[in-house]
Design an enzyme around this catalytic site. Structure first.
Site, PDB file in Angstrom:
ATOM      1  N   THR A 155       0.841  -1.204   0.000  1.00 28.24           N
ATOM      2  CA  THR A 155       0.000   0.000   0.000  1.00 28.24           C
ATOM      3  C   THR A 155       0.876   1.254   0.000  1.00 28.24           C
ATOM      4  O   THR A 155       2.013   1.211   0.455  1.00 28.24           O
ATOM      5  CB  THR A 155      -0.856  -0.046   1.283  1.00 28.24           C
ATOM      6  OG1 THR A 155      -1.745  -1.134   1.150  1.00 28.24           O
ATOM      7  CG2 THR A 155      -1.644   1.220   1.528  1.00 28.24           C
ATOM      8  N   ARG A 183     -13.718  -7.589  -0.218  1.00 30.74           N
ATOM      9  CA  ARG A 183     -13.234  -7.350   1.151  1.00 30.74           C
ATOM     10  C   ARG A 183     -12.881  -5.865   1.285  1.00 30.74           C
ATOM     11  O   ARG A 183     -12.322  -5.259   0.382  1.00 30.74           O
ATOM     12  CB  ARG A 183     -11.986  -8.184   1.405  1.00 30.74           C
ATOM     13  CG  ARG A 183     -11.207  -7.718   2.645  1.00 30.74           C
ATOM     14  CD  ARG A 183      -9.745  -8.049   2.498  1.00 30.74           C
ATOM     15  NE  ARG A 183      -8.956  -7.609   3.618  1.00 30.74           N
ATOM     16  CZ  ARG A 183      -7.977  -6.703   3.522  1.00 30.74           C
ATOM     17  NH1 ARG A 183      -7.700  -6.134   2.374  1.00 30.74           N
ATOM     18  NH2 ARG A 183      -7.297  -6.353   4.581  1.00 30.74           N
ATOM     19  N   SER A 185     -10.706  -3.023   2.861  1.00 26.69           N
ATOM     20  CA  SER A 185      -9.413  -2.774   3.516  1.00 26.69           C
ATOM     21  C   SER A 185      -9.549  -1.631   4.519  1.00 26.69           C
ATOM     22  O   SER A 185     -10.556  -0.942   4.562  1.00 26.69           O
ATOM     23  CB  SER A 185      -8.405  -2.434   2.425  1.00 26.69           C
ATOM     24  OG  SER A 185      -7.593  -1.368   2.786  1.00 26.69           O
ATOM     25  N   THR A 204      -0.290   1.181   6.883  1.00 30.00           N
ATOM     26  CA  THR A 204      -0.195   0.012   6.001  1.00 30.00           C
ATOM     27  C   THR A 204      -0.084  -1.217   6.892  1.00 30.00           C
ATOM     28  O   THR A 204       0.188  -1.103   8.088  1.00 30.00           O
ATOM     29  CB  THR A 204       1.008   0.119   5.044  1.00 30.00           C
ATOM     30  OG1 THR A 204       1.023  -1.025   4.180  1.00 30.00           O
ATOM     31  CG2 THR A 204       2.326   0.198   5.786  1.00 30.00           C
TER      32      THR A 204
END
Ligand code: ASP
Length: 280
Positions: A155, A183, A185, A204
């Protein structure tokens, strides 16, 4: 004026040494550009600029080069927060655009500021974001081989403090790879990205751990209540330990503190204060 960026975590192996060096070089170049940009732009404009450059670099798991979900599709999530107005905007699981952070930026002017899936795509298309396929050959090969089931990370994020003393944070991700389709994040939530007039944080790591730790919002709240950034990060990371939380953060405070913290090694980041610093 200060700026700090990250390129997430990556798995450490002999074959990845070259990637690590390439990521460090890319981070050094992008943070230097972002610092120059910050001289004539706001913190908000700068975090979008820096994260767009990171999204455009195939080395990172955001924009082009993003991880592929278990159904073979790339879904992008990105968010930004203006510390001055305390407005948060984001897109979740957006398909087929080049720069999700730019779509999130457009949403900042709306009442409805976080959109997902189809709605985010319709919004992007009606605001001039053309079709773009972010799947690279390498990601496709990784997907075919299913080699990154263990969740390689990458990320990207940026926090900036501008000449007016305003902060902003932006974060963008392709997710963890091979996840159940759609999903959600942490990156486009206040756990993964948060800023106010005291501090800005971009995270991250494992999204579920970051959400469990309410990490970005918690660190910013602690700084608001008088903690130094380092103390706020250290306490918040101690609270991840009972569930072995996997996370990394970058942050800046209006008092001028700039800090990075992680629970596991191999996070790459770079900052530009008066000098360039690149670490991993
Ligand atoms: N936090 C991201 C996610 O869980 C992944 C990462 O930071 O690498 O989707």
């Amino acid at each position: 004026m200060k700026v700090i960026i990250h390129g997430g975590f990556f798995s450490e192996s002999a074959t990845n040494q070259e990637t690590k060096k390439a990521k460090q070089d890319a981070l050094a170049e992008i943070v230097t550009k972002a610092h120059q940009f910050l001289a004539s732009h706001t913190a908000l404009e700068t975090v979008v600029y820096a994260v767009s450059l990171l999204e455009d670099n195939e080395l990172f798991n955001a924009g082009i080069g993003s991880q592929i979900q278990s159904d073979g599709k790339v879904r992008l999530s990105a968010a930004l927060m203006d510390g001055h107005t305390q407005k948060f905007s984001g897109v979740i699981n957006l398909e087929d655009v080049k720069n999700p952070i730019a779509v999130a930026q457009q949403l900042l002017d709306y009442d409805d500021r976080v959109l997902s899936g189809e709605g985010a795509l319709t919004f992007a298309r009606s605001n001039g974001f053309d079709y773009f396929n972010p799947i690279t050959e390498q990601r496709q090969a990784e997907y075919q081989a299913k080699i990154n089931q263990q969740g390689r990370k990458g990320t990207v994020g940026c926090v900036a403090l501008d000449a007016e003393g305003n902060l902003a944070a932006a974060t963008s991700t392709g997710g963890k790879g091979f996840e159940i389709p759609c999903r959600v994040s942490d990156s486009a939530t206040v756990a993964g990205n948060f800023a106010n007039n005291f501090a800005g944080i971009s995270c991250t790591g494992v999204g579920e751990d970051i959400v469990s730790g309410a990490l970005a919002a918690k660190i910013v709240t602690r700084v608001t209540d008088g903690f130094t950034l380092q103390a706020a990060c250290d306490k918040s990371f101690t609270e991840l330990k009972p569930f072995d939380g996997f996370a990394g953060v970058i942050g800046i405070t209006t008092a001028g503190e700039i800090y990075h913290c992680d629970s596991h090694p191999y996070m790459v980041w770079a900052s530009f204060d008066v000098n360039l610093q690149v670490f991993n």
